[in-house]
Design an enzyme around this catalytic site. Structure first.
Site, mmCIF file in Angstrom:
data_model
loop_
_atom_site.group_PDB
_atom_site.id
_atom_site.type_symbol
_atom_site.label_atom_id
_atom_site.label_comp_id
_atom_site.label_asym_id
_atom_site.label_seq_id
_atom_site.Cartn_x
_atom_site.Cartn_y
_atom_site.Cartn_z
ATOM 1 N N SER A 1 0.798 -1.244 0.000
ATOM 2 C CA SER A 1 0.000 0.000 0.000
ATOM 3 C C SER A 1 0.824 1.285 0.000
ATOM 4 C CB SER A 1 -0.938 0.005 1.206
ATOM 5 O OG SER A 1 -0.220 0.360 2.372
ATOM 6 N N ARG B 1 -8.898 3.237 6.637
ATOM 7 C CA ARG B 1 -7.865 4.168 6.187
ATOM 8 C C ARG B 1 -7.949 5.431 7.040
ATOM 9 N NH1 ARG B 1 -5.458 0.543 4.311
ATOM 10 N NH2 ARG B 1 -4.897 0.160 2.138
ATOM 11 N N GLU C 1 -0.088 9.194 6.895
ATOM 12 C CA GLU C 1 0.961 8.216 7.225
ATOM 13 C C GLU C 1 2.094 8.434 6.245
ATOM 14 O OE1 GLU C 1 -0.541 4.198 7.097
ATOM 15 O OE2 GLU C 1 -2.186 4.698 8.420
ATOM 16 N N HIS D 1 -0.450 0.810 11.490
ATOM 17 C CA HIS D 1 -1.103 0.238 10.296
ATOM 18 C C HIS D 1 -0.728 -1.239 10.138
ATOM 19 C CE1 HIS D 1 -2.599 1.183 5.950
ATOM 20 N NE2 HIS D 1 -2.890 -0.049 6.292
ATOM 21 N N GLY E 1 -3.861 -5.596 9.556
ATOM 22 C CA GLY E 1 -3.893 -6.678 8.565
ATOM 23 C C GLY E 1 -2.599 -7.456 8.478
ATOM 24 N N TYR E 2 -1.714 -7.271 9.469
ATOM 25 C CA TYR E 2 -0.374 -7.846 9.362
ATOM 26 C C TYR E 2 -0.231 -9.232 9.994
ATOM 27 C CZ TYR E 2 2.626 -4.384 7.098
ATOM 28 O OH TYR E 2 3.272 -3.586 6.177
HETATM 29 N N1 LIG Z 1 -5.541 -1.480 8.771
HETATM 30 C C1 LIG Z 1 -5.191 -2.426 7.933
HETATM 31 O O1 LIG Z 1 -4.160 -3.061 8.115
HETATM 32 C C2 LIG Z 1 -6.063 -2.758 6.778
HETATM 33 C C3 LIG Z 1 -6.917 -1.834 6.256
HETATM 34 N N2 LIG Z 1 -7.723 -2.160 5.207
HETATM 35 C C4 LIG Z 1 -8.627 -1.133 4.689
HETATM 36 O O2 LIG Z 1 -9.953 -1.567 4.909
HETATM 37 C C5 LIG Z 1 -10.705 -1.234 3.761
HETATM 38 C C6 LIG Z 1 -11.901 -2.132 3.650
HETATM 39 O O3 LIG Z 1 -11.500 -3.429 3.287
HETATM 40 P P1 LIG Z 1 -12.531 -4.464 2.680
HETATM 41 O O4 LIG Z 1 -13.655 -4.634 3.623
HETATM 42 O O5 LIG Z 1 -11.795 -5.655 2.293
HETATM 43 O O6 LIG Z 1 -13.006 -3.694 1.396
HETATM 44 P P2 LIG Z 1 -14.331 -3.927 0.592
HETATM 45 O O7 LIG Z 1 -14.194 -3.177 -0.671
HETATM 46 O O8 LIG Z 1 -14.657 -5.374 0.564
HETATM 47 O O9 LIG Z 1 -15.439 -3.214 1.503
HETATM 48 C C7 LIG Z 1 -15.481 -1.839 1.744
HETATM 49 C C8 LIG Z 1 -16.910 -1.484 2.058
HETATM 50 O O10 LIG Z 1 -16.953 -0.103 2.395
HETATM 51 C C9 LIG Z 1 -18.143 0.423 1.818
HETATM 52 N N3 LIG Z 1 -18.076 1.859 1.675
HETATM 53 C C10 LIG Z 1 -17.515 2.596 0.683
HETATM 54 N N4 LIG Z 1 -17.727 3.905 0.891
HETATM 55 C C11 LIG Z 1 -18.414 4.001 2.053
HETATM 56 C C12 LIG Z 1 -18.930 5.094 2.788
HETATM 57 N N5 LIG Z 1 -18.806 6.357 2.391
HETATM 58 N N6 LIG Z 1 -19.576 4.825 3.948
HETATM 59 C C13 LIG Z 1 -19.731 3.558 4.385
HETATM 60 N N7 LIG Z 1 -19.303 2.477 3.706
HETATM 61 C C14 LIG Z 1 -18.640 2.703 2.556
HETATM 62 C C15 LIG Z 1 -18.263 -0.301 0.493
HETATM 63 O O11 LIG Z 1 -19.580 -0.249 0.005
HETATM 64 C C16 LIG Z 1 -17.825 -1.699 0.863
HETATM 65 O O12 LIG Z 1 -18.921 -2.513 1.205
HETATM 66 C C17 LIG Z 1 -9.718 -1.373 2.595
HETATM 67 O O13 LIG Z 1 -10.106 -0.596 1.497
HETATM 68 C C18 LIG Z 1 -8.451 -0.892 3.193
HETATM 69 O O14 LIG Z 1 -8.337 0.481 2.939
HETATM 70 C C19 LIG Z 1 -7.729 -3.414 4.666
HETATM 71 C C20 LIG Z 1 -6.882 -4.367 5.155
HETATM 72 C C21 LIG Z 1 -5.939 -4.105 6.215
HETATM 73 O O1 LIG Z 2 -4.365 -4.666 2.785
HETATM 74 C C1 LIG Z 2 -4.464 -3.450 3.012
HETATM 75 O O2 LIG Z 2 -5.251 -2.708 2.419
HETATM 76 C C2 LIG Z 2 -3.617 -2.842 4.037
HETATM 77 O O3 LIG Z 2 -3.921 -1.832 4.579
HETATM 78 C C3 LIG Z 2 -2.333 -3.544 4.316
HETATM 79 O O4 LIG Z 2 -2.443 -4.476 5.332
HETATM 80 C C4 LIG Z 2 -1.272 -2.546 4.618
HETATM 81 O O5 LIG Z 2 -0.016 -3.126 4.507
HETATM 82 P P1 LIG Z 2 1.125 -2.504 3.584
HETATM 83 O O6 LIG Z 2 0.704 -2.752 2.203
HETATM 84 O O7 LIG Z 2 1.208 -1.050 3.858
HETATM 85 O O8 LIG Z 2 2.344 -3.270 3.961
#
Ligand SMILES: NC(=O)C1=CN([C@@H]2O[C@H](COP(=O)(O)OP(=O)(O)OC[C@H]3O[C@@H](n4cnc5c(N)ncnc54)[C@H](O)[C@@H]3O)[C@@H](O)[C@H]2O)C=CC1
Ligand SMILES: O=C(O)C(=O)[C@H](O)COP(=O)(O)O
Length: 411
Positions: free
Chosen positions: A48, A205, A234, A251, A254-255
């Protein structure tokens, strides 16, 4: 056929093991990847932290971009489509990891969370997984996701209602355009609406919450507790926010090891499909013999980080909730992430310059300890001293959270 050149972020686990059968793999730090490093690549593999756009790719041979992450806000998808560059992400790869992060936050900051009501903002792979887990535990969950219908999720409601939950979890992508952009989705007005005593968690995010508004609100509302895994911006987050936040992490929700490896594997499979070639590497083969994939969960063998610091972490009353919290924190103690982050970033040398701070933030992420998911932990016996009538309920809760039960039924 000439060999492919594959340029990859050095922090993609097993990148050589998976991709070397398809071409020559060259790795670089993702945050500082340059156009020159990418120029002769056919395939670009990122995480990312690499903005993938015209400045990076113009003049290169790249025809395939894979991001081993769920989020795609770092990809200029409009540019990639316009140039006919195929791109893939890894949807859901680390969704379970993020959900386990949430349970670790709950066990740390909300010891009686089985009695709490929940609000989820963004109910896709991550939020939807959390929703199903909490619902399976019998808890009340309201969800806000304007892109879903009641067929997808019967507990949809307005944002205002979600903000009235005891625990509010954000799992949205980062968007700045469209009908419902997530940029500053929670600003000062929404943050002021949070219920007294609310626990707010952002593992989506950073900019979905206006971090400056959050700082202002937290300086007057001591009744709101916040856990932030993601920050605005970040890596150079506002250090002034850290002391106001109960759990800070760099962040890493997801690790989990499982989630990161699955991210690599998903992009490897996507590239094999794109190249129409057989898959020579598998996760099973790479992880064969890794004993961390099957560990015994030992009850209370480890003092959770927050408990060690004297904070109330568990209900601490021998209840089912208390033992459940102990199991969660034994498998994954987010308090340890928080302690590492504060120790590494709140030092004179890290705070000396933006560059130093950014470097240390990335060091924390690069050196993140190997964290296995709950299914890797086998519960071999119930805790000693647990009342007979509490064994079955605890067993059921552990199974619902994904722990592997290896308990022999007593006849
Ligand atoms: N902190 C971390 O390590 C991680 C963070 N993430 C973040 O989490 C996010 C979500 O992941 P997933 O659930 O897999 O994505 P996804 O795309 O499956 O689901 C995201 C959901 O958010 C909804 N959405 C979009 N705009 C919105 C709004 N204004 N208000 C409310 N809901 C809204 C969408 O309709 C969708 O259902 C990723 O895009 C990524 O940015 C993902 C993995 C790890
Ligand atoms: O999968 C995502 O989306 C995430 O936020 C990742 O877990 C973040 O990891 P990096 O890609 O920044 O290593």
């Amino acid at each position: 056929m000439t060999q492919l050149t594959i340029v990859a972020d050095e922090n993609i686990p097993f990148v050589s093991e998976f991709f070397q059968t398809l071409g020559e793999v060259k790795t670089y730090p993702g945050r500082t990847l340059t156009a020159a490093q990418v120029q002769s690549a056919d395939v670009l593999l990122v995480r990312s932290v690499t903005p993938v756009n015209e400045s990076l790719l113009a003049g290169s041979r790249v025809k395939f971009v894979g991001t081993c992450t769920i989020g795609i806000d770092h990809l200029d998808v409009e540019y990639l489509s316009r140039c006919g560059i195929t791109y893939h992400s890894a949807p859901g790869c680390n969704a379970n990891s993020v959900v386990e992060y949430i349970f670790s936050v709950l066990a740390t900051l909300k010891p009686n969370w089985l009695q709490a009501s929940f609000g989820i903002i963004g109910c896709g792979n991550v939020g939807g997984h959390l929703y199903r887990r909490l619902s399976a535990l019998g808890l009340a969950v309201d969800c806000y996701d304007p892109f879903l219908s009641e067929v997808d999720n019967p507990d949809l409601c307005e944002l205002e209602r979600v903000l009235q939950a005891d625990v509010v979890c954000l799992h949205t992508p980062y968007t700045r355009s469209g009908a419902h952009p997530t940029h500053h989705l929670l600003g000062e007005a929404q943050l002021q609406q949070l219920k007294p005593g609310c626990l707010l968690i952002n593992a989506g995010r950073g900019p979905a919450i206006d971090n400056q508004a959050l700082k202002r609100v937290l300086s007057v509302r001591q009744d709101v507790t916040v856990a932030l895994d993601v920050w605005e911006p970040e890596p150079n987050l506002d250090v002034g926010l850290m002391p106001l936040v109960a759990l800070a992490s760099p962040h890493i929700a997801g690790y989990s090891y499982d989630g990161k490896v699955e991210g690599t594997a998903m992009i490897y499979r996507a590239l094999c499909r794109y190249l129409k070639c057989a898959q020579a590497a598998t996760t099973e083969a790479l992880l064969a013999g890794d004993e961390s994939g099957a560990q015994r969960l030992s009850w209370g063998s480890r003092e959770p980080e927050a408990a060690a610091k004297g904070a109330a972490t568990t209900a601490d009353d021998g209840s089912v909730q208390d033992w459940l919290n102990r199991a969660i924190l034994t498998a994954y103690d987010v308090g340890a992430d928080d302690a590492r982050m504060r120790a590494q970033l709140l030092t004179e040398s890290s705070l000396a310059s933006e560059a130093a701070f950014a470097r240390e933030f990335d060091v924390l992420r690069k050196n993140y300890p190997k964290r296995r998911e709950f299914p890797c932990f086998q519960v071999g016996a119930m805790p000693e001293g647990l009342a007979e009538d509490k064994k079955k309920p605890l067993n059921k809760l552990l199974a619902t959270l994904g722990f592997t039960l290896a308990i022999r039924e007593e006849s």
